[in-house]
Design a protein around this motif. Structure first.
Motif, short mmCIF file in Angstrom:
data_model
loop_
_atom_site.label_atom_id
_atom_site.label_comp_id
_atom_site.label_asym_id
_atom_site.label_seq_id
_atom_site.Cartn_x
_atom_site.Cartn_y
_atom_site.Cartn_z
N GLU A 26 1.03 -1.05 0.12
CA GLU A 26 0.40 -0.15 -0.03
C GLU A 26 0.58 1.24 -0.23
O GLU A 26 0.55 2.24 -0.62
N GLN A 29 2.35 1.28 -3.38
CA GLN A 29 1.65 2.20 -4.30
C GLN A 29 1.46 3.53 -4.12
O GLN A 29 0.88 4.10 -4.97
N LYS A 30 1.09 3.94 -3.24
CA LYS A 30 0.82 5.29 -3.70
C LYS A 30 1.90 6.45 -3.88
O LYS A 30 1.58 7.22 -4.66
#
Length: 188
Positions: A26, A29-30
């Motif tokens: 996560e 991906q940000k």
């Protein structure tokens, strides 16, 4: 140093360390989405050189400075993107953090070997690879190369001369360069 997940304590210091899957999926991906243009708002700035103004005229890149203290303090509105890396490396002092974007070339272009600062005392340089491609980071000392793999962190003694290459298999090579000090990493 025990708080650095993914970095194992060693008895003697090493010069170069590669850590795959450095951030959570996560967190990565940000960063990936923002720096690869998904928002259409991330500001990349053209630089007429890669290492310094003495570069050949064909050398250029796009950059984004997240944080810089020399010659004056600057901080980007996008600083929040890199906080997970700063926290995980337990940085005690930061001199500069910037993202680099190199475009695809037909043949790999290697730039001149350099250090980010001319200092004699020890500091750390870390490169966080945002996307996977065949661009490399090369070291003058041992001619060793580290390939750009997304969510990989390369960390090394900042006094080591290094350089990068352009990708030939992807539209771009995106990485984030950190120059910093950390008490925890004295025995990396």
């Amino acid at each position: 140093m025990n708080n650095l997940r993914g970095i194992k304590k060693k008895e003697k210091m090493i010069d170069i360390k590669v850590i795959d899957n450095f951030l959570t999926k996560e967190q990565h991906q940000k960063i990936y989405r923002e720096l690869n243009g998904d928002s259409f708002f991330f500001p990349w700035y053209y630089s007429d050189w890669v290492n310094d103004k003495k570069d050949p005229k064909v050398n250029f890149q796009f950059c984004h400075t997240f944080y810089n203290i020399i010659p004056k303090l600057e901080a980007s509105h996008y600083y929040y993107l890199i906080e997970p890396i700063i926290l995980k490396l337990r940085m005690t002092a930061i001199t500069k953090i910037k993202a680099n974007l190199l475009l695809k070339t037909k043949k790999p272009v290697a730039f001149g070997y350099h250090t980010d600062y001319p200092w004699k005392h020890k500091w750390w340089t870390a490169l966080y690879y945002v996307n996977s491609n065949n661009g490399k980071t090369l070291f003058e000392k041992n001619k060793k190369g580290v390939v750009s793999k997304e969510n990989r962190l390369l960390i090394f003694d900042g006094r080591l001369k290094h350089t990068g290459t352009t990708p030939t298999d992807s539209k771009k090579r995106v990485l984030i360069n950190f120059n910093f000090f950390s008490e925890d990493m004295g025995k990396l």
